[in-house]
Design an enzyme around this catalytic site. Structure first.
Site, PDB file in Angstrom:
ATOM      1  CB  SER A 102      -0.964  -0.045   1.184  1.00 33.43           C
ATOM      2  OG  SER A 102      -1.918   0.984   1.107  1.00 33.43           O
ATOM      3  CG  ASP A 239      -2.938   4.171  -1.278  1.00 36.23           C
ATOM      4  OD1 ASP A 239      -3.704   4.121  -2.248  1.00 36.23           O
ATOM      5  OD2 ASP A 239      -3.069   3.409  -0.293  1.00 36.23           O
ATOM      6  CG  ASP A 241      -3.015  -0.618  -2.208  1.00 33.33           C
ATOM      7  OD1 ASP A 241      -3.117   0.569  -1.807  1.00 33.33           O
ATOM      8  OD2 ASP A 241      -3.556  -1.574  -1.620  1.00 33.33           O
ATOM      9  CG  ASP A 243      -6.210   0.727  -0.442  1.00 33.36           C
ATOM     10  OD1 ASP A 243      -5.515   1.755  -0.433  1.00 33.36           O
ATOM     11  OD2 ASP A 243      -6.161  -0.135   0.468  1.00 33.36           O
TER      12      ASP A 243
END
Length: 444
Positions: A102, A239, A241, A243
């Site tokens: 992440s 960010d 990843d 999400d």
């Protein structure tokens, strides 16, 4: 022995804490557990990753582990975490694996698992997988060994899904998107352009080492400057990843997750999509959001910190919108997990549909000054429950009355007590937080 799975999968320093051997073992154990729960067919797993360098190594290990346990693997390449979750459902898979840490720096990595349908694994299943790591199991041979395939249209399927979930076109909008040199580097600019926006993409050239490096949703100054320099209507920050999503308005001011949720809640209520006129947030959401939603007639449900708790509340009551101040926004009608690209598209759609600026829309809530102080202690639970600390909290709450609030809680991961105070001014909040922090530091 500490639990292997944290709040968001298995995470650590790649090739030191999170080794290929561990990744392979976790994947194999996950395949065996899911196969045991449903023996009607050979398990199928979707595997994706963000672009950090260690992802290539860990993807190879995960795929080997899955195939060694008899699962077929569908590789979807570099894709946002919510894209992998979506494809688990879209492709009818039994399991999803996202290799990402992440917003963490490049040397870290992680293995996040999704169940059938793209939902996060329940704790009980994670516990079974962890137990399986300590139990040797027979391996299939011959035709029983899993096969590994590439899904050539994975990216396009995900973008098409995003566009289908966008209520109106974005024609006329100029947006700067900071892709954090991460998993959304290709999908985000493509989706926003196809939805009709003029897109300027920054930090969209991942080289395996530059993910989250001075960019993305944890470093907003570059995006703020770019929005002003380009004369853009707004900016979007993801960010590593993707999400989550934070935004910057045309004036260069940050629009955080609370403000994004306020805008989306009113848009969804207007469209008849906001089930029970309710929004789910965590205890960390700003008091200003509570005030704004109360005045707008939207009910707030509050959970512990963590998007998994927000999701549990949404699913338990069939609600349509929730999230965190950090920009994790959950829209269960269109995604099984936080999806920063979906959030951005819905936010931009509201700007385009109303003809109002993001600054004007976000102005529905006024952020209360908020100060957070972390105090290191020897026993966080004992200190947080101390009568002396509780008396100090009560005293500050009495002084603030309806104009502010106090949240004091032990950290979930470290020996820290977190002291958060909201007040009408930053100075008042800082004085109160420092006062409480001193009491916490002296408590035993």
């Amino acid at each position: 022995m500490a639990r292997l799975f944290g709040t968001d999968g298995v995470r650590g320093l790649a090739n030191a804490d999170l080794t290929p051997e561990l990744a392979m073992s976790v994947a194999a154990a996950a395949a065996r557990v899911l196969a045991a729960h449903d023996t009607s067919h050979r398990p199928v797993a979707v595997v994706g990753r963000d672009p950090r360098a260690s992802g290539e190594m860990l993807q190879a290990a995960v795929c080997a582990g899955l195939a060694s346990a008899g699962a077929d693997v569908l590789q979807v390449g570099v894709l946002p975490t919510p894209g992998v979750a979506f494809l688990v459902g879209e492709l009818g898979a039994d399991l999803g694996v996202m290799i990402s840490a992440s917003h963490n720096p490049m040397p870290d990595n992680g293995v996040k698992l999704f169940a059938a349908g793209g939902h996060k694994l329940p704790d009980a299943i994670e516990d079974e997988i962890e137990a399986g790591l300590r139990s040797p199991a027979p391996r299939p041979t011959g035709a029983g060994v899993g096969r590994i395939y590439d899904v050539a249209d994975a990216h396009d399927r995900y973008v098409a899904h995003l566009l289908a979930a966008t209520p109106n076109r974005l024609d006329g909008l100029k947006v700067v998107v900071d892709c954090a040199n991460g998993a959304a580097w290709a999908a985000a600019p493509q989706a926003y352009r196809e939805a009709g926006a003029e897109v300027i993409a920054i930090h969209a050239l991942p080289d395996g080492e530059n993910i989250n490096d001075g960019c993305g949703s944890t470093h907003l100054d570059v995006l703020r400057a770019a929005v002003l320099a380009e004369g853009a209507d707004l900016g979007i920050a993801h960010d590593g990843d993707a999400d989550r999503c934070l935004a910057v308005d045309g004036n260069g001011d940050v629009v955080d997750g609370d403000q994004i949720m306020a805008v989306l809640a009113l848009a969804m209520r207007e469209a008849g999509e906001l089930t029970d006129d309710s929004l789910v947030v965590t205890v960390m959401s700003n008091l200003g959001l509570h005030v704004a939603m109360r005045e707008a007639g939207v009910k707030l449900r509050t959970t512990a910190v963590g998007d998994r708790y927000v999701l549990e509340e949404l699913r338990a009551h069939g609600l349509a919108l929730g999230g965190e101040q950090s920009g994790h926004v959950l829209i269960p009608g269109h995604a099984t997990t936080g999806d920063g690209l979906l959030t951005a598209l819905r936010l931009m759609a509201r700007v385009a549909a109303t003809g109002r600026s993001l600054a004007e829309l976000a102005g529905v809530m006024t952020r209360m000054p908020q100060v957070l102080v972390n105090v290191r202690v020897e026993d966080k639970a004992t200190v947080a429950a101390s009568p002396l600390v509780n008396q100090a909290v009560l005293a500050v709450e009495t002084e603030l009355g309806d104009t502010g609030r106090v949240l004091l809680r032990p950290s979930g991961t470290e020996q820290l007590v977190r002291v958060m105070v909201e007040a009408p001014s930053h100075e008042l909040a800082q004085v109160a937080a420092d006062r409480l922090a001193a009491v916490v530091a002296d408590a035993h």
